[in-house]
Design an enzyme around this catalytic site. Structure first.
Site, short mmCIF file in Angstrom:
data_model
loop_
_atom_site.label_atom_id
_atom_site.label_comp_id
_atom_site.label_asym_id
_atom_site.label_seq_id
_atom_site.Cartn_x
_atom_site.Cartn_y
_atom_site.Cartn_z
N ASN A 173 29.92 -97.30 4.79
CA ASN A 173 28.98 -96.34 4.20
C ASN A 173 27.52 -96.62 4.54
OD1 ASN A 173 28.93 -98.53 2.45
ND2 ASN A 173 28.62 -97.29 0.63
N LYS B 61 33.09 -108.70 11.01
CA LYS B 61 34.09 -107.63 11.19
C LYS B 61 33.55 -106.37 10.53
CE LYS B 61 37.17 -105.82 8.88
NZ LYS B 61 36.90 -104.44 9.37
N ALA C 287 33.48 -102.22 9.56
CA ALA C 287 34.53 -101.27 9.20
C ALA C 287 35.04 -100.59 10.46
CB ALA C 287 33.97 -100.23 8.22
N SER D 26 35.29 -102.45 -1.41
CA SER D 26 35.87 -102.05 -2.70
C SER D 26 36.26 -103.27 -3.53
CB SER D 26 37.09 -101.17 -2.44
OG SER D 26 38.04 -101.91 -1.70
N GLU E 293 30.10 -108.16 -2.82
CA GLU E 293 29.35 -106.96 -3.23
C GLU E 293 30.37 -105.84 -3.33
OE1 GLU E 293 26.26 -106.73 -4.05
OE2 GLU E 293 25.45 -108.63 -3.34
N LEU E 294 30.76 -105.50 -4.56
CA LEU E 294 31.93 -104.61 -4.73
C LEU E 294 31.53 -103.25 -5.30
CD1 LEU E 294 34.28 -107.46 -6.03
CD2 LEU E 294 33.83 -106.76 -3.67
N ARG F 275 22.03 -89.18 -2.39
CA ARG F 275 21.68 -89.93 -1.18
C ARG F 275 22.99 -90.30 -0.51
NH1 ARG F 275 20.08 -95.61 0.04
NH2 ARG F 275 21.07 -96.11 -1.94
N CYS G 111 27.45 -97.45 -3.20
CA CYS G 111 27.94 -98.24 -4.34
C CYS G 111 26.99 -98.10 -5.52
CB CYS G 111 28.09 -99.69 -3.94
SG CYS G 111 26.60 -100.33 -3.21
N GLU H 244 35.25 -94.73 -9.34
CA GLU H 244 34.11 -94.52 -8.45
C GLU H 244 34.36 -93.23 -7.67
OE1 GLU H 244 33.72 -97.75 -5.67
OE2 GLU H 244 31.55 -97.57 -5.63
P1 NAD Z 1 37.02 -101.21 1.71
O1 NAD Z 1 37.13 -102.28 0.70
O2 NAD Z 1 38.18 -100.36 1.97
O3 NAD Z 1 36.62 -101.84 3.13
C1 NAD Z 1 35.53 -102.71 3.28
C2 NAD Z 1 35.80 -103.63 4.45
O4 NAD Z 1 36.94 -104.44 4.15
C3 NAD Z 1 36.11 -102.92 5.75
O5 NAD Z 1 35.54 -103.65 6.81
C4 NAD Z 1 37.62 -102.98 5.81
O6 NAD Z 1 38.13 -102.92 7.13
C5 NAD Z 1 37.89 -104.33 5.20
N1 NAD Z 1 39.22 -104.50 4.64
C6 NAD Z 1 40.00 -103.55 4.07
N2 NAD Z 1 41.16 -104.11 3.65
C7 NAD Z 1 41.10 -105.42 3.95
C8 NAD Z 1 41.99 -106.52 3.75
N3 NAD Z 1 43.19 -106.38 3.16
N4 NAD Z 1 41.61 -107.75 4.18
C9 NAD Z 1 40.42 -107.90 4.78
N5 NAD Z 1 39.54 -106.90 5.00
C10 NAD Z 1 39.87 -105.67 4.58
O7 NAD Z 1 35.74 -100.37 1.29
P2 NAD Z 1 35.10 -99.11 2.03
O8 NAD Z 1 35.94 -97.93 1.72
O9 NAD Z 1 34.82 -99.41 3.46
O10 NAD Z 1 33.69 -99.01 1.29
C11 NAD Z 1 33.53 -98.39 0.08
C12 NAD Z 1 33.48 -99.41 -1.05
O11 NAD Z 1 32.47 -100.37 -0.80
C13 NAD Z 1 33.09 -98.77 -2.36
O12 NAD Z 1 33.89 -99.29 -3.40
C14 NAD Z 1 31.64 -99.19 -2.53
O13 NAD Z 1 31.20 -99.21 -3.86
C15 NAD Z 1 31.65 -100.54 -1.94
N6 NAD Z 1 30.29 -100.94 -1.54
C16 NAD Z 1 29.67 -101.90 -2.28
C17 NAD Z 1 28.37 -102.26 -1.96
C18 NAD Z 1 27.66 -103.31 -2.75
O14 NAD Z 1 26.64 -103.79 -2.28
N7 NAD Z 1 28.13 -103.70 -3.93
C19 NAD Z 1 27.72 -101.65 -0.89
C20 NAD Z 1 28.39 -100.68 -0.16
C21 NAD Z 1 29.69 -100.34 -0.50
#
Ligand code: NAD
Length: 493
Positions: A162, A185, A187, A240, A261-262, A289, A295, A393
């Site tokens: 994102n 790594k 996304a 996430s 950071e979730l 935005r 997040c 969310e």
């Molecule tokens: P996601 O958790 O699906 O993926 C994030 C990353 O983890 C990607 O690089 C993905 O390839 C990797 N990943 C997925 N499964 C994995 C596994 N089993 N083992 C290792 N790596 C794995 O999240 P997303 O859909 O890409 O992003 C959206 C989420 O991120 C939302 O929940 C959002 O709130 C959160 N987010 C948090 C912040 C923060 O600063 N707190 C900032 C941006 C986004």
């Protein structure tokens, strides 16, 4: 497999088929994967698909480079980061174009992200030369204590789609400032921006092995390869909460230092004495935005009943004017969501809320000819505090409004979430705003502001929104271990 022609001029000088950046060289993998523009669905690149063996090579390279990088003068490390900052600023147009292509952001959001992302390089260039520490006499006398912060080692960085630039620089910059080397790594949806960032660090003089990049479609294998490698001493993850939990469990096996950071579920609070014009402007920023895919996005609007109708009408009228379209539409304010699955999930969440008694009070028009993954910006009224939409969310352009009748009720509803990342308070009386802010279980509170992100401030959440902070001085400390020396030092007679 040959590279799909880089049809987009903004990626023309990247070579996605050689997207593995290991030990200072760009390498191919045995296979590639496709990256698509979510605004049109068209394939924009075929990117090298990293494997477990590539992940190990990246750690070999990062571990070898750590020995010299950690003892490189802080000023030299700062110069590399500052060089990356200058290059990123100079390359703003191209980088924004890249984000628009693979993430679908509209132009203003993409430009805003590049500017924000570059600031992490500048901020941590400035922090690198202020490593800090402490010196003191022990209470019993006769010894002195010297406290230092030493780089933790090879850091594994995992980032979401994102904010493909800012989430990477928010990790790489403090890690390098602290003397760590990194394996990143990105996304799967957005590896091209990560390539561009690795490239500009290379150009800024980061030595081979200091920054390594492994795009992949097999995140679990690549990341678990890193977490099981004794040379990897740090995991910094943004994504996430579910995936964060998986990685924390894996990190537990080797007690790997973890920053998480979730996900968030930000409340946006409007009290009856708030400046409603300002609240509407803040609400548009906090909710829309990045099309709501942040997040920190306002996920629930908790509005005092005395201003509910007025705020709802003004906010709704503003939402109806929002223009949705692909990044190529220069007038678009809201881009596509990242995938067909994301669009379907958001539509489902809205349908369930409506079934539970909510109503769509305002909805922006959506051009029926759009071919990407678009969701209409909309406002939901009559949402109850315990509705499913208020606890998950949304990650899209949907704004549910909940009626509240007192500050106490506002705090109870705001805090009933397991998340605690951002929150927003609009109130006329600053003392009241501060009282509410202090009562909120959130790592960051915007007070009469719809935006909390700032490279100089500690970004992060409480409860299940994560562990640790990014940005500010705290962000660099995440990449250090504290070591102290107890020195025999008799007091002078
Ligand atoms: P996601 O958790 O699906 O993926 C994030 C990353 O983890 C990607 O690089 C993905 O390839 C990797 N990943 C997925 N499964 C994995 C596994 N089993 N083992 C290792 N790596 C794995 O999240 P997303 O859909 O890409 O992003 C959206 C989420 O991120 C939302 O929940 C959002 O709130 C959160 N987010 C948090 C912040 C923060 O600063 N707190 C900032 C941006 C986004």
């Amino acid at each position: 497999m040959p590279l799909t022609p880089a049809v987009d001029p903004s990626i023309a000088d990247l070579d996605p088929a050689r997207a593995l950046f290991i030990d200072g060289s760009w390498k191919p993998a045995t296979t590639t994967f496709e990256v698509r523009d979510p605004g049109s669905g068209r394939v924009i690149a075929a990117v090298a698909d990293g494997s477990a063996s590539d992940a190990r090579s990246a750690v070999d390279s990062a571990a070898a480079a750590w020995t010299s990088w950690r003892s490189t003068a802080p000023r030299t490390r700062a110069d590399v980061l500052y060089g990356a900052y200058e290059r990123m600023r100079a390359d703003l147009d191209r980088l924004a174009g890249l984000i628009m292509s693979e993430n679908g952001k509209c132009e203003a959001d993409a430009r805003g992200e590049v500017t924000y992302a570059a600031e992490f390089f500048r901020w941590f260039a400035e922090e690198a030369v202020r490593p800090g520490g402490a010196f003191g006499e022990s209470p019993a006398g006769g010894t002195r204590t010297i406290v230092t912060h030493r780089s933790v080692g090879v850091a594994a960085l995992v980032t979401p789609w994102n904010f493909p630039a800012a989430m990477a620089t928010r990790k790489i910059a403090p890690a390098l400032a602290a003397g760590c080397t990194v394996v990143l790594k990105p996304a799967e949806e957005t590896p091209l921006t990560a390539m561009a960032i690795a490239r500009l660090l290379e150009e800024a003089g980061a030595p081979p092995g200091v920054v390594n990049l492994v795009p992949t479609t097999d995140a679990p294998t690549v990341v678990s390869t890193w977490l099981s490698d004794s040379r990897v001493r740090k995991i910094s993850f943004t994504g996430s909460t579910n995936v964060g939990r998986i990685l924390l469990r894996q990190a537990a096996d080797r007690v790997v230092n973890s920053s998480m950071e979730l996900g968030g579920n930000a409340p946006f609070i409007v009290t009856e004495d708030a400046d409603l014009d300002a609240a509407v402007q803040g609400a548009l920023v906090a909710k829309f935005r990045n099309g709501g895919q942040a997040c920190t996005a306002a996920n629930r609007f908790l509005v005092h009943e005395a201003v509910l109708e007025d705020f709802g009408a003004r906010f709704g009228a503003a939402v109806e004017t929002l223009r949705t379209g692909p990044a190529s539409d220069q007038r678009a304010q809201i881009g596509p969501v990242i995938s067909a699955g994301a669009a379907a999930r958001i539509e489902r969440v809205v349908a369930e809320a409506v079934q539970a008694g909510a109503r769509v009070s305002h909805r922006a028009p959506l051009d029926p000819d759009l071919t990407g993954h678009f969701v209409a910006p909309q406002v939901l009224r009559d949402v109850t505090p315990d509705a499913a939409i208020a606890s998950e969310e949304i990650f899209g352009p949907v704004a549910p409004i909940i009626r509240c009748s007192s500050d106490e009720e506002i705090l109870t509803v705001a805090n009933q979430s397991e998340s605690g990342l951002a929150a927003y308070v609009y109130a006329g009386d600053l003392q009241r705003a501060m009282r509410l802010a202090e009562g909120l279980e959130a790592g960051m509170v915007g007070i009469n502001r719809g935006l909390v992100s700032d490279p100089a401030a500690p970004f992060g959440g409480v409860k299940q929104s994560g562990l640790g902070r990014e940005g500010a001085r705290e962000g660099m400390l995440e990449y250090t271990e504290t070591q102290y020396f107890s020195v025999d030092w008799p007091n002078q007679g």
